[in-house]
Design a protein around this motif. Structure first.
Motif, PDB file in Angstrom:
ATOM      1  N   HIS A 164      40.212  42.513  45.178  1.00  0.00           N
ATOM      2  CA  HIS A 164      40.920  43.711  45.648  1.00  0.00           C
ATOM      3  C   HIS A 164      40.210  44.975  45.183  1.00  0.00           C
ATOM      4  O   HIS A 164      40.115  45.953  45.926  1.00  0.00           O
ATOM      5  N   LYS A 165      39.735  44.952  43.955  1.00  0.00           N
ATOM      6  CA  LYS A 165      38.990  46.100  43.448  1.00  0.00           C
ATOM      7  C   LYS A 165      37.715  46.307  44.269  1.00  0.00           C
ATOM      8  O   LYS A 165      37.337  47.437  44.581  1.00  0.00           O
TER       9      LYS A 165
ATOM     10  N   TRP B 184      40.634  36.313  39.943  1.00  0.00           N
ATOM     11  CA  TRP B 184      39.502  36.462  40.866  1.00  0.00           C
ATOM     12  C   TRP B 184      39.911  37.312  42.064  1.00  0.00           C
ATOM     13  O   TRP B 184      39.149  38.175  42.513  1.00  0.00           O
ATOM     14  N   GLU B 185      41.094  37.085  42.589  1.00  0.00           N
ATOM     15  CA  GLU B 185      41.541  37.846  43.754  1.00  0.00           C
ATOM     16  C   GLU B 185      41.820  39.303  43.393  1.00  0.00           C
ATOM     17  O   GLU B 185      41.619  40.201  44.220  1.00  0.00           O
TER      18      GLU B 185
ATOM     19  N   VAL C   3      42.218  51.879  42.256  1.00  0.00           N
ATOM     20  CA  VAL C   3      41.006  51.214  41.785  1.00  0.00           C
ATOM     21  C   VAL C   3      41.151  50.825  40.321  1.00  0.00           C
ATOM     22  O   VAL C   3      40.822  49.704  39.917  1.00  0.00           O
ATOM     23  N   GLN C   4      41.664  51.732  39.497  1.00  0.00           N
ATOM     24  CA  GLN C   4      41.785  51.439  38.070  1.00  0.00           C
ATOM     25  C   GLN C   4      42.862  50.393  37.791  1.00  0.00           C
ATOM     26  O   GLN C   4      42.729  49.592  36.861  1.00  0.00           O
ATOM     27  N   THR C   5      43.930  50.379  38.595  1.00  0.00           N
ATOM     28  CA  THR C   5      44.957  49.363  38.425  1.00  0.00           C
ATOM     29  C   THR C   5      44.402  47.968  38.663  1.00  0.00           C
ATOM     30  O   THR C   5      44.678  47.027  37.906  1.00  0.00           O
ATOM     31  N   GLU C   6      43.587  47.822  39.709  1.00  0.00           N
ATOM     32  CA  GLU C   6      42.982  46.510  39.978  1.00  0.00           C
ATOM     33  C   GLU C   6      41.975  46.148  38.892  1.00  0.00           C
ATOM     34  O   GLU C   6      41.834  44.976  38.531  1.00  0.00           O
ATOM     35  N   GLY C   7      41.262  47.154  38.370  1.00  0.00           N
ATOM     36  CA  GLY C   7      40.319  46.886  37.288  1.00  0.00           C
ATOM     37  C   GLY C   7      41.002  46.352  36.054  1.00  0.00           C
ATOM     38  O   GLY C   7      40.495  45.437  35.381  1.00  0.00           O
TER      39      GLY C   7
ATOM     40  N   PRO D 129      36.890  54.602  33.799  1.00  0.00           N
ATOM     41  CA  PRO D 129      36.787  54.404  32.356  1.00  0.00           C
ATOM     42  C   PRO D 129      36.345  52.981  32.054  1.00  0.00           C
ATOM     43  O   PRO D 129      36.288  52.125  32.944  1.00  0.00           O
ATOM     44  N   THR D 130      36.049  52.703  30.808  1.00  0.00           N
ATOM     45  CA  THR D 130      35.733  51.347  30.384  1.00  0.00           C
ATOM     46  C   THR D 130      37.024  50.535  30.339  1.00  0.00           C
ATOM     47  O   THR D 130      38.038  50.993  29.809  1.00  0.00           O
ATOM     48  N   TYR D 131      36.994  49.360  30.922  1.00  0.00           N
ATOM     49  CA  TYR D 131      38.168  48.489  30.904  1.00  0.00           C
ATOM     50  C   TYR D 131      38.095  47.600  29.668  1.00  0.00           C
ATOM     51  O   TYR D 131      37.125  46.868  29.468  1.00  0.00           O
ATOM     52  N   HIS D 132      39.157  47.649  28.854  1.00  0.00           N
ATOM     53  CA  HIS D 132      39.165  46.914  27.597  1.00  0.00           C
ATOM     54  C   HIS D 132      40.050  45.672  27.701  1.00  0.00           C
ATOM     55  O   HIS D 132      41.107  45.697  28.344  1.00  0.00           O
TER      56      HIS D 132
END
Length: 333
Positions: A129-130, A124-125, A93-97, A148-151
């Motif tokens: 995925h996320k 967009w894709e 999940v975090q990798t896609e984020g 976490p917050t994505y920066h």
């Protein structure tokens, strides 16, 4: 200047409900695996023909499936436990984020309209995925650490290269691991069918990255090439270092969680309840990689490093009964 969220959440044709009908999705799924450019002759990286073909491939092979309407199949208790206990969901999940941000940030820097469109669609894709993973987590009650917050990346090119090369390696092994899970029955067929479009989408993503990389190298000024190649080498060093141990992810509260960052390579035992010899697994990855790319115009470049590394490693691994049978033509690939 557009915000990154505007890029990775905005795809005008995805708003059309008529595009996501079962018939439309089935047709798009076929197109997503069979595409050739109508332009005759070679598609030389750096040429206008190559650049347009890459952008058209990515646009024409778009699959309009919607995560919000996926009918997640019911799983029996044993299967549900197997799926929810896999040590990958937090990092997935975090990798896609992070990927959606990195793709969008790089797309925003590009001036060429064709490549800008392709990379914006890629962002967009990645966001979709996320959403797919989030919907699955919700449907099956998979416990996750708070995100976490994505920066926004400070070094946009570095972040894009790390994500692109990482996807090329991870997707190669994921193709084989997905097939192992399918053959072993680890995932029931309805769940395999649900995730199949996502797996093929990963194939399109790394096809785009390989051709963007060739286009970028061909069109950049010669004086910039040495520094760019140094950065590419540094990315590979970073990725090797990252995969030497467990990946550490941090939740929103600052707690560290360890996840298996090499699951696509060493996860065969967990999805097949058996130890598959590495040579057999590499053969499977090579076969699946070739199968997934087979329907795309052969003039488009394919990612080469992971397949070539797999072929190199095979020479140093002992032959197994299955590999001997495959090499002699006595077993199906």
């Amino acid at each position: 200047m557009s915000s990154l969220s505007d890029i990775y959440t905005n795809l005008p044709e995805a708003r059309d409900p008529g595009m996501a009908t079962p018939e439309a999705v089935a047709k798009a799924d076929y197109t997503a695996r069979h595409w050739s450019s109508p332009v005759a002759g070679p598609l030389r990286p750096g040429s206008a023909e190559h650049k347009r073909a890459v952008a058209e491939m990515f646009r024409d092979t778009f699959n309009p499936y919607r995560p919000s309407v996926i009918d997640w199949p019911k799983l029996d208790p044993e299967t549900l436990h197997r799926v929810t206990s896999l040590p990958i969901w937090d990092i997935a999940v975090q990798t896609e984020g992070k990927a959606r941000l990195r793709m969008a940030a790089y797309a925003r820097l590009i001036d060429d309209p064709d490549m800008k469109d392709a990379l914006s669609r890629n962002a967009w894709e990645e966001n979709r995925h996320k959403e797919v993973l989030s919907k699955m987590v919700e449907a099956y009650g998979i416990p996750l650490a708070s995100e976490p917050t994505y920066h926004e990346p400070r070094d946009v090119e570095w972040a894009y290269l790390v994500t692109g090369f990482s996807e090329c390696v991870d997707s190669f092994f994921a193709f084989g691991l997905f097939e192992v899970a399918k053959r072993s029955g680890f995932f029931p067929q309805p769940l395999i069918d649900t995730f199949e479009p996502v797996m093929q989408e990963e194939c399109r993503h790394i096809l785009l990255f390989a051709n963007w990389l060739a286009w970028h190298r061909a069109t950049m000024p010669l004086w910039q090439r040495p520094w760019f190649e140094i950065r590419v080498l540094a990315v590979w060093v970073f990725l090797v270092y990252e995969r030497l141990g467990m990946a550490k992810t941090m939740d929103a509260e600052g707690n560290v969680h360890e996840q298996d960052n090499n699951f696509t390579v060493n996860g065969t035992k967990e999805v097949a309840a058996m130890d598959m010899p590495l040579r057999d697994f590499l053969d499977l990855c090579l076969n699946e990689n070739e199968r997934r790319f087979a329907g795309y115009d052969p003039r488009l470049l394919r990612p080469k490093l992971a397949p070539n590394l797999a072929r190199f490693l095979r020479f140093f691994l002992p032959r197994t009964p299955r590999s001997r049978a495959l090499e002699s033509g006595q077993a199906a690939a």
